[in-house]
Design a protein around this motif. Structure first.
Motif, PDB file in Angstrom:
ATOM      1  N   TYR A  87       0.839  -1.198   0.000  1.00 32.00           N
ATOM      2  CA  TYR A  87       0.000   0.000   0.000  1.00 32.00           C
ATOM      3  C   TYR A  87       0.879   1.256   0.000  1.00 32.00           C
ATOM      4  O   TYR A  87       0.572   2.238  -0.669  1.00 32.00           O
ATOM      5  N   GLY A  88       1.966   1.221   0.751  1.00 28.57           N
ATOM      6  CA  GLY A  88       2.900   2.348   0.760  1.00 28.57           C
ATOM      7  C   GLY A  88       3.465   2.643  -0.617  1.00 28.57           C
ATOM      8  O   GLY A  88       3.590   3.800  -1.025  1.00 28.57           O
ATOM      9  N   LEU A  89       3.787   1.590  -1.354  1.00 32.48           N
ATOM     10  CA  LEU A  89       4.280   1.761  -2.728  1.00 32.48           C
ATOM     11  C   LEU A  89       3.188   2.371  -3.608  1.00 32.48           C
ATOM     12  O   LEU A  89       3.446   3.310  -4.375  1.00 32.48           O
ATOM     13  N   ALA A  90       1.961   1.857  -3.487  1.00 33.78           N
ATOM     14  CA  ALA A  90       0.847   2.406  -4.264  1.00 33.78           C
ATOM     15  C   ALA A  90       0.610   3.867  -3.894  1.00 33.78           C
ATOM     16  O   ALA A  90       0.387   4.708  -4.767  1.00 33.78           O
ATOM     17  N   TYR A  91       0.674   4.170  -2.603  1.00 30.27           N
ATOM     18  CA  TYR A  91       0.480   5.538  -2.142  1.00 30.27           C
ATOM     19  C   TYR A  91       1.539   6.453  -2.755  1.00 30.27           C
ATOM     20  O   TYR A  91       1.229   7.524  -3.273  1.00 30.27           O
ATOM     21  N   PHE A  92       2.797   6.027  -2.710  1.00 36.46           N
ATOM     22  CA  PHE A  92       3.882   6.813  -3.290  1.00 36.46           C
ATOM     23  C   PHE A  92       3.633   7.068  -4.773  1.00 36.46           C
ATOM     24  O   PHE A  92       3.725   8.207  -5.246  1.00 36.46           O
ATOM     25  N   LEU A  93       3.313   6.011  -5.522  1.00 39.34           N
ATOM     26  CA  LEU A  93       3.113   6.163  -6.965  1.00 39.34           C
ATOM     27  C   LEU A  93       1.919   7.049  -7.287  1.00 39.34           C
ATOM     28  O   LEU A  93       2.002   7.934  -8.151  1.00 39.34           O
ATOM     29  N   VAL A  94       0.801   6.845  -6.593  1.00 43.24           N
ATOM     30  CA  VAL A  94      -0.404   7.613  -6.892  1.00 43.24           C
ATOM     31  C   VAL A  94      -0.292   9.037  -6.360  1.00 43.24           C
ATOM     32  O   VAL A  94      -0.520  10.010  -7.083  1.00 43.24           O
ATOM     33  N   HIS A  95       0.060   9.179  -5.088  1.00 43.96           N
ATOM     34  CA  HIS A  95       0.048  10.496  -4.446  1.00 43.96           C
ATOM     35  C   HIS A  95       1.232  11.372  -4.862  1.00 43.96           C
ATOM     36  O   HIS A  95       1.055  12.510  -5.290  1.00 43.96           O
ATOM     37  N   ASP A  96       2.440  10.840  -4.738  1.00 44.06           N
ATOM     38  CA  ASP A  96       3.621  11.668  -4.987  1.00 44.06           C
ATOM     39  C   ASP A  96       4.013  11.758  -6.457  1.00 44.06           C
ATOM     40  O   ASP A  96       4.481  12.797  -6.907  1.00 44.06           O
ATOM     41  N   VAL A  97       3.821  10.683  -7.203  1.00 42.72           N
ATOM     42  CA  VAL A  97       4.235  10.675  -8.610  1.00 42.72           C
ATOM     43  C   VAL A  97       3.108  11.169  -9.514  1.00 42.72           C
ATOM     44  O   VAL A  97       3.294  12.109 -10.291  1.00 42.72           O
ATOM     45  N   ILE A  98       1.927  10.570  -9.425  1.00 40.12           N
ATOM     46  CA  ILE A  98       0.847  10.907 -10.365  1.00 40.12           C
ATOM     47  C   ILE A  98       0.127  12.202  -9.979  1.00 40.12           C
ATOM     48  O   ILE A  98      -0.072  13.071 -10.817  1.00 40.12           O
ATOM     49  N   ILE A  99      -0.267  12.339  -8.713  1.00 37.77           N
ATOM     50  CA  ILE A  99      -1.062  13.512  -8.322  1.00 37.77           C
ATOM     51  C   ILE A  99      -0.203  14.762  -8.172  1.00 37.77           C
ATOM     52  O   ILE A  99      -0.445  15.771  -8.819  1.00 37.77           O
ATOM     53  N   HIS A 100       0.794  14.710  -7.297  1.00 33.43           N
ATOM     54  CA  HIS A 100       1.578  15.919  -6.999  1.00 33.43           C
ATOM     55  C   HIS A 100       2.790  16.118  -7.903  1.00 33.43           C
ATOM     56  O   HIS A 100       3.448  17.155  -7.812  1.00 33.43           O
ATOM     57  N   GLN A 101       3.095  15.137  -8.747  1.00 30.45           N
ATOM     58  CA  GLN A 101       4.173  15.267  -9.717  1.00 30.45           C
ATOM     59  C   GLN A 101       5.512  15.614  -9.059  1.00 30.45           C
ATOM     60  O   GLN A 101       6.302  16.396  -9.603  1.00 30.45           O
ATOM     61  N   ARG A 102       5.766  15.048  -7.873  1.00 25.97           N
ATOM     62  CA  ARG A 102       7.064  15.283  -7.223  1.00 25.97           C
ATOM     63  C   ARG A 102       8.184  14.658  -8.038  1.00 25.97           C
ATOM     64  O   ARG A 102       9.337  15.054  -7.935  1.00 25.97           O
ATOM     65  N   PHE A 103       7.842  13.661  -8.800  1.00 25.49           N
ATOM     66  CA  PHE A 103       8.752  13.045  -9.751  1.00 25.49           C
ATOM     67  C   PHE A 103       8.035  13.097 -11.094  1.00 25.49           C
ATOM     68  O   PHE A 103       6.877  12.707 -11.191  1.00 25.49           O
ATOM     69  N   LYS A 104       8.675  13.571 -12.103  1.00 22.62           N
ATOM     70  CA  LYS A 104       8.030  13.805 -13.398  1.00 22.62           C
ATOM     71  C   LYS A 104       8.053  12.552 -14.276  1.00 22.62           C
ATOM     72  O   LYS A 104       8.426  12.597 -15.430  1.00 22.62           O
ATOM     73  N   TRP A 105       7.614  11.444 -13.717  1.00 27.62           N
ATOM     74  CA  TRP A 105       7.623  10.191 -14.469  1.00 27.62           C
ATOM     75  C   TRP A 105       6.392  10.060 -15.361  1.00 27.62           C
ATOM     76  O   TRP A 105       6.478   9.547 -16.463  1.00 27.62           O
ATOM     77  N   PHE A 106       5.252  10.468 -14.845  1.00 28.89           N
ATOM     78  CA  PHE A 106       4.003  10.395 -15.613  1.00 28.89           C
ATOM     79  C   PHE A 106       3.358  11.771 -15.530  1.00 28.89           C
ATOM     80  O   PHE A 106       2.756  12.108 -14.533  1.00 28.89           O
TER      81      PHE A 106
END
Length: 159
Positions: A87-106
């Motif tokens: 769940y932590g991994l999913a949270y990181f990918l959804v919240h930090d990567v997809i929603i907040h774009q802290r990492f510009k992967w997607f």
């Protein structure tokens, strides 16, 4: 056989974590630990936030469950730890990567589910204070946000 047992405990824990995360977000992060979560609701130019401390709040029990569960052969406990970690991994990918774009992967997605998650999160951040917020979950999106996204898509198709 033990693998399937651990896998099933992991998946059940993953699903339960959405409810636990919702409650933690609403009553702890927007409650007595607001001082850690507050900077997440305010615009800033910093990569790290005090809010990132919540990673440890979930990572430590996950690590302990996995470590103790595997050492003592209490595999159900390890499965809980794996579920929290997943769940932590999913949270990181959804919240930090997809929603907040802290990492510009997607950076762009036309996926309805992703748009509904982003809209729900946008409504959560609409208020800068700890009161009046809505949408405290992450992966399960309320019907009203799905409807908003689907309505917007149908309007764009008509144009």
């Amino acid at each position: 056989m033990i693998f399937l047992f651990i896998l099933s405990i992991t998946l059940v824990t993953f699903i339960i974590m959405e409810g636990i995360t919702w409650a933690m977000h609403k009553y702890v992060m927007h409650g007595f630990l607001w001082y850690l979560h507050e900077d997440h609701h305010k615009p800033n130019a910093h990569f790290f936030e005090k809010n990132d401390a919540f990673f440890l709040i979930f990572a430590i029990p996950s690590w302990l469950c996995i470590m103790i569960g595997l050492q003592d052969k209490t595999y159900w406990l390890a499965g809980i730890g794996f579920g929290i970690a997943l769940y932590g991994l999913a949270y990181f990918l959804v919240h930090d990567v997809i929603i907040h774009q802290r990492f510009k992967w997607f950076s762009r997605s036309n996926n309805t589910y992703i748009k509904a998650i982003k809209w729900a999160h946008k409504m959560h951040h609409k208020h800068l204070g700890k009161e009046k917020s809505e949408s405290f979950g992450l992966l399960f999106v309320a019907k009203k946000y799905w409807e908003k996204v689907l309505k917007d898509k149908s309007i764009r198709k008509q144009k």
